[in-house]
Design a protein around this motif. Structure first.
Motif, short mmCIF file in Angstrom:
data_model
loop_
_atom_site.label_atom_id
_atom_site.label_comp_id
_atom_site.label_asym_id
_atom_site.label_seq_id
_atom_site.Cartn_x
_atom_site.Cartn_y
_atom_site.Cartn_z
N ILE A 143 -23.30 24.05 -5.59
CA ILE A 143 -23.01 24.86 -6.97
C ILE A 143 -23.89 25.83 -7.26
O ILE A 143 -25.16 25.66 -6.64
CB ILE A 143 -23.26 23.56 -8.01
CG1 ILE A 143 -24.17 22.53 -7.49
CG2 ILE A 143 -22.02 22.52 -7.71
CD1 ILE A 143 -23.96 21.57 -9.38
N LYS A 144 -24.06 26.77 -7.99
CA LYS A 144 -24.42 26.82 -8.94
C LYS A 144 -26.29 26.78 -9.66
O LYS A 144 -25.84 25.72 -9.71
CB LYS A 144 -23.96 28.59 -9.59
CG LYS A 144 -22.98 29.21 -9.56
CD LYS A 144 -22.37 30.63 -10.25
CE LYS A 144 -20.97 31.50 -9.78
NZ LYS A 144 -20.82 32.19 -10.18
N SER A 145 -26.98 27.27 -9.16
CA SER A 145 -27.91 26.64 -10.04
C SER A 145 -27.93 26.87 -11.48
O SER A 145 -27.16 28.00 -12.05
CB SER A 145 -29.34 27.28 -9.87
OG SER A 145 -29.04 28.70 -9.31
N THR A 146 -28.49 26.25 -12.71
CA THR A 146 -28.57 26.06 -13.91
C THR A 146 -28.96 28.01 -14.39
O THR A 146 -28.34 28.48 -15.39
CB THR A 146 -29.64 25.58 -14.65
OG1 THR A 146 -30.66 25.33 -13.80
CG2 THR A 146 -28.95 24.12 -14.64
N ASP A 147 -29.88 28.54 -14.14
CA ASP A 147 -30.26 30.06 -13.91
C ASP A 147 -29.26 30.77 -14.46
O ASP A 147 -29.21 32.54 -14.79
CB ASP A 147 -31.71 30.15 -13.53
CG ASP A 147 -31.75 30.11 -12.41
OD1 ASP A 147 -31.79 29.59 -11.98
OD2 ASP A 147 -32.17 31.44 -12.06
N LYS A 165 -26.37 21.10 -16.78
CA LYS A 165 -26.16 20.37 -15.21
C LYS A 165 -25.16 19.82 -14.83
O LYS A 165 -24.59 19.61 -14.47
CB LYS A 165 -26.85 19.92 -15.42
CG LYS A 165 -28.64 20.21 -14.96
CD LYS A 165 -29.67 18.77 -15.11
CE LYS A 165 -31.11 19.45 -14.49
NZ LYS A 165 -32.56 19.06 -14.97
N ALA A 166 -24.50 19.37 -15.84
CA ALA A 166 -22.82 18.71 -15.96
C ALA A 166 -22.27 19.57 -15.71
O ALA A 166 -20.57 19.16 -15.45
CB ALA A 166 -23.05 17.53 -17.53
N ALA A 167 -21.63 20.39 -16.64
CA ALA A 167 -21.42 21.83 -16.50
C ALA A 167 -20.91 21.96 -15.22
O ALA A 167 -19.63 22.67 -15.15
CB ALA A 167 -21.49 22.56 -17.77
N LEU A 168 -22.17 22.57 -14.25
CA LEU A 168 -22.57 22.73 -12.97
C LEU A 168 -21.88 21.61 -11.98
O LEU A 168 -21.05 22.43 -11.13
CB LEU A 168 -23.53 22.85 -12.25
CG LEU A 168 -24.52 24.51 -13.19
CD1 LEU A 168 -25.29 24.60 -13.23
CD2 LEU A 168 -23.23 25.68 -12.63
N LEU A 169 -21.04 20.46 -12.29
CA LEU A 169 -20.37 19.79 -11.47
C LEU A 169 -18.79 19.52 -11.94
O LEU A 169 -18.28 19.22 -11.45
CB LEU A 169 -20.57 17.93 -11.98
CG LEU A 169 -22.24 17.94 -12.24
CD1 LEU A 169 -22.64 16.37 -12.06
CD2 LEU A 169 -22.45 17.64 -10.20
N ASP A 201 -10.19 26.53 -16.31
CA ASP A 201 -11.69 26.15 -16.25
C ASP A 201 -12.61 26.19 -17.25
O ASP A 201 -13.24 25.39 -17.38
CB ASP A 201 -11.81 27.51 -15.09
CG ASP A 201 -11.63 27.42 -14.02
OD1 ASP A 201 -11.23 25.65 -13.24
OD2 ASP A 201 -11.79 27.38 -13.12
N LEU A 202 -11.99 26.87 -17.98
CA LEU A 202 -12.99 27.12 -19.81
C LEU A 202 -12.88 25.31 -20.20
O LEU A 202 -14.11 24.87 -20.90
CB LEU A 202 -12.45 28.39 -20.57
CG LEU A 202 -13.25 28.72 -21.72
CD1 LEU A 202 -14.79 28.61 -21.40
CD2 LEU A 202 -12.51 28.80 -23.02
N GLY A 203 -12.01 25.15 -20.48
CA GLY A 203 -12.10 23.71 -19.99
C GLY A 203 -12.56 22.37 -19.75
O GLY A 203 -13.01 21.39 -20.47
N ILE A 204 -11.99 22.62 -18.68
CA ILE A 204 -12.64 21.09 -18.06
C ILE A 204 -14.13 21.30 -18.10
O ILE A 204 -15.31 20.56 -18.39
CB ILE A 204 -12.03 21.69 -16.38
CG1 ILE A 204 -11.03 21.65 -15.88
CG2 ILE A 204 -13.36 21.42 -15.22
CD1 ILE A 204 -10.85 21.94 -14.97
N VAL A 205 -14.73 23.05 -17.85
CA VAL A 205 -16.65 22.89 -17.94
C VAL A 205 -17.16 22.55 -19.57
O VAL A 205 -18.12 22.13 -19.64
CB VAL A 205 -16.96 24.76 -17.69
CG1 VAL A 205 -17.98 24.60 -18.42
CG2 VAL A 205 -16.68 24.56 -16.41
N LYS A 206 -15.92 22.39 -20.79
CA LYS A 206 -16.52 22.81 -21.78
C LYS A 206 -16.02 20.96 -21.79
O LYS A 206 -17.71 20.40 -22.93
CB LYS A 206 -15.54 22.97 -23.23
CG LYS A 206 -15.47 24.43 -23.59
CD LYS A 206 -14.90 24.69 -24.92
CE LYS A 206 -15.29 25.58 -25.02
NZ LYS A 206 -14.43 26.11 -26.40
#
Length: 223
Positions: A143-147, A165-169, A201-206
């Motif tokens: 996964i990407k880093s937070t920055d 951090k949760a969104a990156l999962l 994806d936007l909904g999942i990430v939110k």
């Protein structure tokens, strides 16, 4: 298992065993689906013991095997349908993980079996989620880093970082993670990238961000 633990442990699974989903587990799933349908004005349906949708060349190309249960994400046509299906679909996915089930978001590698679910007037099937007991627990992806997904990391509060951090999962199409967060005080915005299923994806990430950050700590900036 709380929701954050479910996020960490949940990975996409494409191969399933013959173990049936018990009535008790199914009832809990249906309760979650009903709640999502009422809250999101959707028509999400659980399809059980239906192997035809994943018995096709496309499904085999997608490396799916023995999928007999899936969740059909259906709702009224509109500009926010994809995002709502992502948001509430992921809520169901994490509930399934808590119940000991495995899942996989599926966009195109399945066949629509029209007799398996009901699509009402002005409704649309967006995608499906394979569900059941996997032969394994899936594989963790890089996964990407937070920055990489925040406009700036300077002076960000802990709740915001926890949300990112949760969104990156969160699972995203092709694991591309095409999104960027920004914040002004307690107002949070998320910018999606371009490509297939980025609205889903936007909904999942939110949903992931809300769980990590705590909904009480912020408001979404509506665009």
């Amino acid at each position: 298992m709380n929701l954050l633990e479910a996020m960490e442990k949940r990975h996409s699974v494409r191969v399933y065993t013959d173990k049936k989903i018990t009535s008790a587990i199914k009832d809990e799933l249906l309760s979650c689906i009903d709640e999502c349908n009422q809250e999101g004005d959707l028509n999400i349906q659980l399809i059980s013991d239906e192997p035809k949708a994943f018995d096709s060349m496309m499904a085999h190309y997608g490396k799916f095997k023995n999928v007999k249960n899936y969740i059909a994400l259906i709702g009224k046509k509109g500009p926010d349908l994809d995002e709502k299906c992502g948001y509430y679909g992921e809520k169901i996915v994490l509930k399934a993980q808590q119940l000991g089930l495995n899942t996989c978001w599926v966009a195109m590698t399945y066949k629509k079996i029209k007799t398996a679910f009901k699509i009402g007037t002005n409704e649309k099937l967006v995608l499906v989620i394979a569900i059941g007991y996997g032969t394994n627990q899936g594989v963790e992806h890089r996964i990407k880093s937070t920055d990489q997904v925040v406009d700036t990391m300077q002076n960000q509060p802990e709740w915001f970082i926890n949300g990112v951090k949760a969104a990156l999962l969160a699972p995203t199409a092709m694991n591309q993670q095409k999104f960027v967060f920004s914040r002004h005080d307690n107002q949070v915005a998320i910018k999606k990238g371009t490509g297939f299923y980025t609205k889903v994806d936007l909904g999942i990430v939110k949903y992931h961000f809300e769980i990590g950050a705590g909904k009480e700590n912020f408001n979404w900036i509506k665009k």
